[in-house]
Write a protein that holds these residues in place. Structure first.
Motif, PDB file in Angstrom:
ATOM      1  N   LYS A 141       0.849  -1.188   0.000  1.00 33.53           N
ATOM      2  CA  LYS A 141       0.000   0.000   0.000  1.00 33.53           C
ATOM      3  C   LYS A 141       0.888   1.243   0.000  1.00 33.53           C
ATOM      4  O   LYS A 141       2.081   1.180   0.326  1.00 33.53           O
ATOM      5  CB  LYS A 141      -0.913   0.024   1.225  1.00 33.53           C
ATOM      6  N   VAL A 142       0.287   2.384  -0.307  1.00 30.55           N
ATOM      7  CA  VAL A 142       1.008   3.656  -0.378  1.00 30.55           C
ATOM      8  C   VAL A 142       0.204   4.730   0.341  1.00 30.55           C
ATOM      9  O   VAL A 142      -1.010   4.852   0.127  1.00 30.55           O
ATOM     10  CB  VAL A 142       1.229   4.075  -1.844  1.00 30.55           C
ATOM     11  N   THR A 143       0.881   5.490   1.201  1.00 28.09           N
ATOM     12  CA  THR A 143       0.253   6.644   1.858  1.00 28.09           C
ATOM     13  C   THR A 143       1.213   7.822   1.790  1.00 28.09           C
ATOM     14  O   THR A 143       2.387   7.689   2.127  1.00 28.09           O
ATOM     15  CB  THR A 143      -0.072   6.348   3.329  1.00 28.09           C
ATOM     16  N   GLU A 144       0.719   8.960   1.336  1.00 28.43           N
ATOM     17  CA  GLU A 144       1.566  10.163   1.317  1.00 28.43           C
ATOM     18  C   GLU A 144       1.575  10.792   2.710  1.00 28.43           C
ATOM     19  O   GLU A 144       0.528  11.116   3.268  1.00 28.43           O
ATOM     20  CB  GLU A 144       1.051  11.172   0.294  1.00 28.43           C
ATOM     21  N   THR A 145       2.768  10.958   3.253  1.00 30.16           N
ATOM     22  CA  THR A 145       2.913  11.431   4.632  1.00 30.16           C
ATOM     23  C   THR A 145       3.862  12.613   4.771  1.00 30.16           C
ATOM     24  O   THR A 145       3.823  13.324   5.768  1.00 30.16           O
ATOM     25  CB  THR A 145       3.493  10.308   5.510  1.00 30.16           C
ATOM     26  N   GLY A 146       4.731  12.824   3.792  1.00 31.60           N
ATOM     27  CA  GLY A 146       5.890  13.681   4.012  1.00 31.60           C
ATOM     28  C   GLY A 146       7.010  12.842   4.620  1.00 31.60           C
ATOM     29  O   GLY A 146       6.808  11.676   4.990  1.00 31.60           O
ATOM     30  N   TRP A 147       8.177  13.420   4.732  1.00 31.60           N
ATOM     31  CA  TRP A 147       9.377  12.701   5.168  1.00 31.60           C
ATOM     32  C   TRP A 147       9.749  13.093   6.587  1.00 31.60           C
ATOM     33  O   TRP A 147      10.018  14.268   6.857  1.00 31.60           O
ATOM     34  CB  TRP A 147      10.512  13.035   4.211  1.00 31.60           C
ATOM     35  N   PRO A 148       9.775  12.136   7.529  1.00 30.04           N
ATOM     36  CA  PRO A 148      10.050  12.478   8.934  1.00 30.04           C
ATOM     37  C   PRO A 148      11.384  13.176   9.148  1.00 30.04           C
ATOM     38  O   PRO A 148      11.526  13.995  10.061  1.00 30.04           O
ATOM     39  CB  PRO A 148      10.007  11.133   9.658  1.00 30.04           C
ATOM     40  N   THR A 149      12.354  12.881   8.304  1.00 32.62           N
ATOM     41  CA  THR A 149      13.666  13.512   8.394  1.00 32.62           C
ATOM     42  C   THR A 149      13.586  15.019   8.466  1.00 32.62           C
ATOM     43  O   THR A 149      14.405  15.671   9.116  1.00 32.62           O
ATOM     44  CB  THR A 149      14.499  13.165   7.132  1.00 32.62           C
ATOM     45  N   LEU A 150      12.607  15.570   7.764  1.00 34.96           N
ATOM     46  CA  LEU A 150      12.560  17.018   7.592  1.00 34.96           C
ATOM     47  C   LEU A 150      11.826  17.753   8.699  1.00 34.96           C
ATOM     48  O   LEU A 150      11.820  18.981   8.713  1.00 34.96           O
ATOM     49  CB  LEU A 150      11.907  17.356   6.241  1.00 34.96           C
ATOM     50  N   ASP A 151      11.233  17.038   9.626  1.00 35.01           N
ATOM     51  CA  ASP A 151      10.499  17.722  10.692  1.00 35.01           C
ATOM     52  C   ASP A 151      11.362  18.770  11.406  1.00 35.01           C
ATOM     53  O   ASP A 151      10.922  19.911  11.598  1.00 35.01           O
ATOM     54  CB  ASP A 151       9.923  16.714  11.686  1.00 35.01           C
ATOM     55  N   PRO A 152      12.606  18.430  11.785  1.00 38.64           N
ATOM     56  CA  PRO A 152      13.438  19.456  12.448  1.00 38.64           C
ATOM     57  C   PRO A 152      13.840  20.595  11.515  1.00 38.64           C
ATOM     58  O   PRO A 152      14.229  21.671  11.991  1.00 38.64           O
ATOM     59  CB  PRO A 152      14.674  18.668  12.902  1.00 38.64           C
ATOM     60  N   LEU A 153      13.759  20.373  10.201  1.00 48.79           N
ATOM     61  CA  LEU A 153      14.117  21.418   9.244  1.00 48.79           C
ATOM     62  C   LEU A 153      13.154  22.603   9.354  1.00 48.79           C
ATOM     63  O   LEU A 153      13.535  23.745   9.106  1.00 48.79           O
ATOM     64  CB  LEU A 153      14.063  20.845   7.818  1.00 48.79           C
ATOM     65  N   PHE A 154      11.924  22.309   9.736  1.00 46.72           N
ATOM     66  CA  PHE A 154      10.910  23.345   9.823  1.00 46.72           C
ATOM     67  C   PHE A 154      10.642  23.759  11.272  1.00 46.72           C
ATOM     68  O   PHE A 154       9.581  24.280  11.596  1.00 46.72           O
ATOM     69  CB  PHE A 154       9.625  22.853   9.155  1.00 46.72           C
ATOM     70  N   SER A 155      11.614  23.503  12.108  1.00 43.14           N
ATOM     71  CA  SER A 155      11.491  23.855  13.518  1.00 43.14           C
ATOM     72  C   SER A 155      12.729  24.621  13.964  1.00 43.14           C
ATOM     73  O   SER A 155      13.849  24.292  13.565  1.00 43.14           O
ATOM     74  CB  SER A 155      11.335  22.594  14.375  1.00 43.14           C
ATOM     75  N   ASP A 156      12.542  25.623  14.786  1.00 39.68           N
ATOM     76  CA  ASP A 156      13.661  26.400  15.324  1.00 39.68           C
ATOM     77  C   ASP A 156      13.853  26.114  16.809  1.00 39.68           C
ATOM     78  O   ASP A 156      14.340  26.953  17.567  1.00 39.68           O
ATOM     79  CB  ASP A 156      13.423  27.900  15.123  1.00 39.68           C
ATOM     80  N   SER A 157      13.482  24.915  17.225  1.00 39.13           N
ATOM     81  CA  SER A 157      13.486  24.600  18.655  1.00 39.13           C
ATOM     82  C   SER A 157      14.891  24.360  19.211  1.00 39.13           C
ATOM     83  O   SER A 157      15.093  24.401  20.409  1.00 39.13           O
ATOM     84  CB  SER A 157      12.607  23.371  18.920  1.00 39.13           C
ATOM     85  N   GLN A 158      15.871  24.089  18.335  1.00 34.43           N
ATOM     86  CA  GLN A 158      17.212  23.789  18.809  1.00 34.43           C
ATOM     87  C   GLN A 158      18.209  24.799  18.278  1.00 34.43           C
ATOM     88  O   GLN A 158      18.054  25.339  17.189  1.00 34.43           O
ATOM     89  CB  GLN A 158      17.625  22.374  18.384  1.00 34.43           C
ATOM     90  N   SER A 159      19.247  25.057  19.064  1.00 38.08           N
ATOM     91  CA  SER A 159      20.304  25.948  18.602  1.00 38.08           C
ATOM     92  C   SER A 159      21.101  25.259  17.507  1.00 38.08           C
ATOM     93  O   SER A 159      21.220  24.039  17.483  1.00 38.08           O
ATOM     94  CB  SER A 159      21.220  26.327  19.769  1.00 38.08           C
ATOM     95  N   ASN A 160      21.645  26.053  16.610  1.00 42.52           N
ATOM     96  CA  ASN A 160      22.363  25.508  15.457  1.00 42.52           C
ATOM     97  C   ASN A 160      23.867  25.689  15.650  1.00 42.52           C
ATOM     98  O   ASN A 160      24.353  26.824  15.729  1.00 42.52           O
ATOM     99  CB  ASN A 160      21.901  26.221  14.182  1.00 42.52           C
ATOM    100  N   PRO A 161      24.622  24.586  15.710  1.00 45.89           N
ATOM    101  CA  PRO A 161      26.061  24.701  15.930  1.00 45.89           C
ATOM    102  C   PRO A 161      26.806  25.361  14.772  1.00 45.89           C
ATOM    103  O   PRO A 161      27.967  25.764  14.929  1.00 45.89           O
ATOM    104  CB  PRO A 161      26.520  23.243  16.105  1.00 45.89           C
ATOM    105  N   TYR A 162      26.163  25.475  13.623  1.00 45.19           N
ATOM    106  CA  TYR A 162      26.832  26.058  12.453  1.00 45.19           C
ATOM    107  C   TYR A 162      26.381  27.484  12.161  1.00 45.19           C
ATOM    108  O   TYR A 162      26.806  28.074  11.172  1.00 45.19           O
ATOM    109  CB  TYR A 162      26.606  25.167  11.225  1.00 45.19           C
ATOM    110  N   SER A 163      25.516  28.028  13.025  1.00 52.39           N
ATOM    111  CA  SER A 163      25.167  29.434  12.889  1.00 52.39           C
ATOM    112  C   SER A 163      26.386  30.286  13.214  1.00 52.39           C
ATOM    113  O   SER A 163      27.284  29.863  13.949  1.00 52.39           O
ATOM    114  CB  SER A 163      24.012  29.792  13.831  1.00 52.39           C
TER     115      SER A 163
END
Length: 356
Positions: A141-163
């Motif tokens: 079966k197939v379900t469109e969900t989006g990719w879990p990997t990217l959840d943190p990409l759209f969140s600013d909850s963590q500090s970025n070590p490369y900023s």
């Protein structure tokens, strides 16, 4: 229908064979734990480093351990999984369809290897094809969900070590490992000159399979203008950069989803959402042009993102978990998966597992 509550007391296995899979599955693990499920990790093969496991992440060391634990669902961000691994097998993909090879028929991203019960697709431009294949084959079966990997990409909850407070634009350079496709051997002199110019703050990250000779050569360029980074989580790098220089690596698609421009070098399939150049002496001007974020280019990027991965809510992990729980709950009758006798024999030998 919401099946997240069905997570409680169920068992979920994370089956991985590459270091980048940790970052792919950890947002999903967080959702499972938040909804009362159990998680274990199984590290297949020699290319995944167990030291990347956190102290609170639990590992199953052998196939016998996995079979004794009896997961309800097994998540796989790779191409194959042995049939003797228990649980409904859910494909979550290890990258986007970067179209390095033709995707016509059953090639490349759309190859059906007979391993999975459920595909959780990332967006419309892959969902449609996988649904056609599901109808054709009848055993998944197939379900469109989006990719879990990217959840943190759209969140600013963590500090970025490369900023950085560096006022210069930040250029991220990424490359695939194939000598034929990689920019690393072809642009070494240009990138060396960029590192000496100091016009940009440069971050570099290569595919984990990049030949060590090129890793060493680029590490040697490290200075106050260029930082070479080895990591199992590229998302902070993507968020820290203003523009990317890449080749055909699917990481460029993740960068585009931040609505940032990408300059590609000899991309096999130039598209209007990319600034592609084919000569080394064109790279610098293309980067400067990308930094201006030209209106026409940005419109093409937006249109492409809507097809590739329209979800920017950071909730794809919840959708993947819900889809797997729903699949388990409904227990829909599907055709038997192909036996894959040769592959399964090969994997039994690889894992030295001969039980039932």
């Amino acid at each position: 229908m919401n099946y997240l509550s069905a997570t409680k007391n169920k068992k979920y296995l994370m089956y991985i064979s590459q270091n980048y899979s940790y970052a792919i599955l950890r947002p999903l693990q967080a959702q499972i734990l938040a909804h009362g499920g159990e998680v274990r990790w199984f590290l297949a093969g020699s290319e995944v480093n167990p030291s990347f496991l956190s102290s609170d992440e639990q590992r199953l060391h052998t196939i016998s351990d996995v079979r004794s634990w009896k997961p309800d669902i097994t998540y796989i961000p790779g191409n194959i999984v042995p049939s003797f691994i228990p649980g409904k097998k859910v494909a979550v993909f290890h990258g986007f369809n970067s179209e390095k090879r033709s995707s016509e028929g059953n090639r490349g991203h759309f190859t059906i290897r007979g391993c999975y019960d459920l595909y959780c697709t990332q967006g419309p431009n892959t969902t449609e094809r996988f649904k056609e294949l599901a109808q054709q084959h009848g055993f998944f079966k197939v379900t469109e969900t989006g990719w879990p990997t990217l959840d943190p990409l759209f969140s600013d909850s963590q500090s970025n070590p490369y900023s950085s407070n560096d006022p210069r634009p930040t250029l991220l350079i990424c490359s695939t490992f194939s000598r034929k496709l990689s920019l690393a051997p072809k642009l070494f002199e240009q990138i060396k000159r960029f590192s000496e110019q100091g016009k940009w703050r440069i971050l570099m990250q290569f595919h984990p399979k990049m030949p060590s000779e090129w890793v060493k050569k680029y590490k040697a360029l490290s200075n106050e203008n260029l930082t070479f980074i080895e990591t199992d989580n590229v998302l902070p790098l993507l968020k820290a950069a203003d523009v990317m220089l890449c080749d055909t690596s699917s990481i460029l698609l993740m960068f585009l989803l931040l609505r940032k421009p990408v300059v590609t070098f000899c991309n096999q399939k130039p598209m209007p959402h990319l600034l592609d150049v084919t000569q080394a002496d064109e790279v610098e001007a293309a980067i400067e042009h990308a930094l201006t974020k030209p209106k026409n280019l940005m419109q093409h990027i937006e249109s492409y993102c809507q097809e590739l991965h329209p979800y920017t809510d950071g909730q794809s992990s919840q959708r993947v978990l819900n889809a797997a729980n729903e699949f388990l709950h409904k227990n829909e009758k599907l055709k038997p998966k192909p036996l894959n006798l040769f592959r399964n024999l090969k994997m039994r030998k690889e894992f030295n597992f001969w039980g039932w």
